[in-house]
Design a protein around this motif. Sequence first.
Motif, short mmCIF file in Angstrom:
data_model
loop_
_atom_site.label_atom_id
_atom_site.label_comp_id
_atom_site.label_asym_id
_atom_site.label_seq_id
_atom_site.Cartn_x
_atom_site.Cartn_y
_atom_site.Cartn_z
N UNK A 5 61.02 17.55 84.15
CA UNK A 5 61.36 19.04 84.75
C UNK A 5 62.28 19.69 83.44
N UNK A 6 63.39 18.92 82.68
CA UNK A 6 63.98 19.42 81.90
C UNK A 6 63.17 19.79 80.64
N UNK A 10 59.61 26.17 77.71
CA UNK A 10 59.10 27.24 78.37
C UNK A 10 58.01 27.26 78.91
N UNK A 11 57.66 26.19 79.87
CA UNK A 11 56.55 26.20 80.72
C UNK A 11 56.90 26.70 82.04
N UNK A 68 51.44 26.62 83.22
CA UNK A 68 51.13 27.81 82.82
C UNK A 68 52.17 27.98 81.44
N UNK A 69 51.33 27.76 80.22
CA UNK A 69 52.10 28.22 78.66
C UNK A 69 51.82 29.61 78.31
N UNK A 95 52.51 24.45 74.33
CA UNK A 95 51.96 23.45 75.40
C UNK A 95 51.71 22.18 74.40
N UNK A 96 51.31 22.35 73.24
CA UNK A 96 50.90 21.24 72.32
C UNK A 96 52.16 20.48 71.96
#
Length: 283
Positions: free
Chosen positions: A221-222, A228-229, A246-247, A253-254
Amino acid sequence: MLKKVILFDSIFTTLIKVSEEILNKNIDSFILHNLKETNCQIKNHNILYTYLNLTKEYFVCYYKSKYKITIIDIITEHIKKSDIHSKRVLVYFEEYFLLFIDSKFYYFQKIEKELLSQDIIEYINKRFAFEIEETIYINSSDLTNNQIKPTLVYIKDNRDMKLYFSYLVVLFFLCTSLFIADYYDKLLKQNEKIENEEILKKHQKSIIPKETFYYKISFLFSKIQEFDLKISKFDFSKNSITVIFIAKTRESAYNFFKIHKNIKINSFLEIKDGYEISSTLAF
């Protein structure tokens, strides 16, 4: 006469563009998420869908009724009983047209204007890449709903409970991760005063081992917050968790998945707010 049948004017529709067909295990949540994002009023509605493989879209229909026999089911049954060998069929019914492939329902739409048949065919060819091989006309008098069963693909009836349970799971782990993160942060600050680095590492390991489930969840979660997801769905089993992210950008995301070698990406879809990624994380 057709009784207890959902007619076309009671059915709402929408199209959802995708880059590829969604996995069966994710399709219910995917459709519900998209309907919610477009502010569709779907509470207590029956929701059915077809996949338009020629244009890579999901055609979603929803209606509010205790009945599940629609005019689409009845026309589909009529098509199956007819002597139609063509693969792709255009059906005219009242002020609507329907498309079938191999006697299976594909799509329907209301004919808004007084268009010529040739105009409708040209529209279908260009919009849906659908090459019509046969055209038929059906009237209400041709149809009967005797012994008709639903043939369309519906979203499961327990979707609300599943979503509610998923939200509870996400809430639980968010609260747990925040508590652990706060505790972990305080622990690090306290141990900054310790000069011996080996003692510090042993102390941290003895209190919160990195092999524990809670540590891994906290760390996950951190990192989600760091890159920023956002999370739209979270399910877990004994040895893995399934997370739909959601990105805003592909790069975020990558970069996130680079540091998690044990994450399997199930699907990567472009949506209006960025990208939706379904993934499985094994422990």
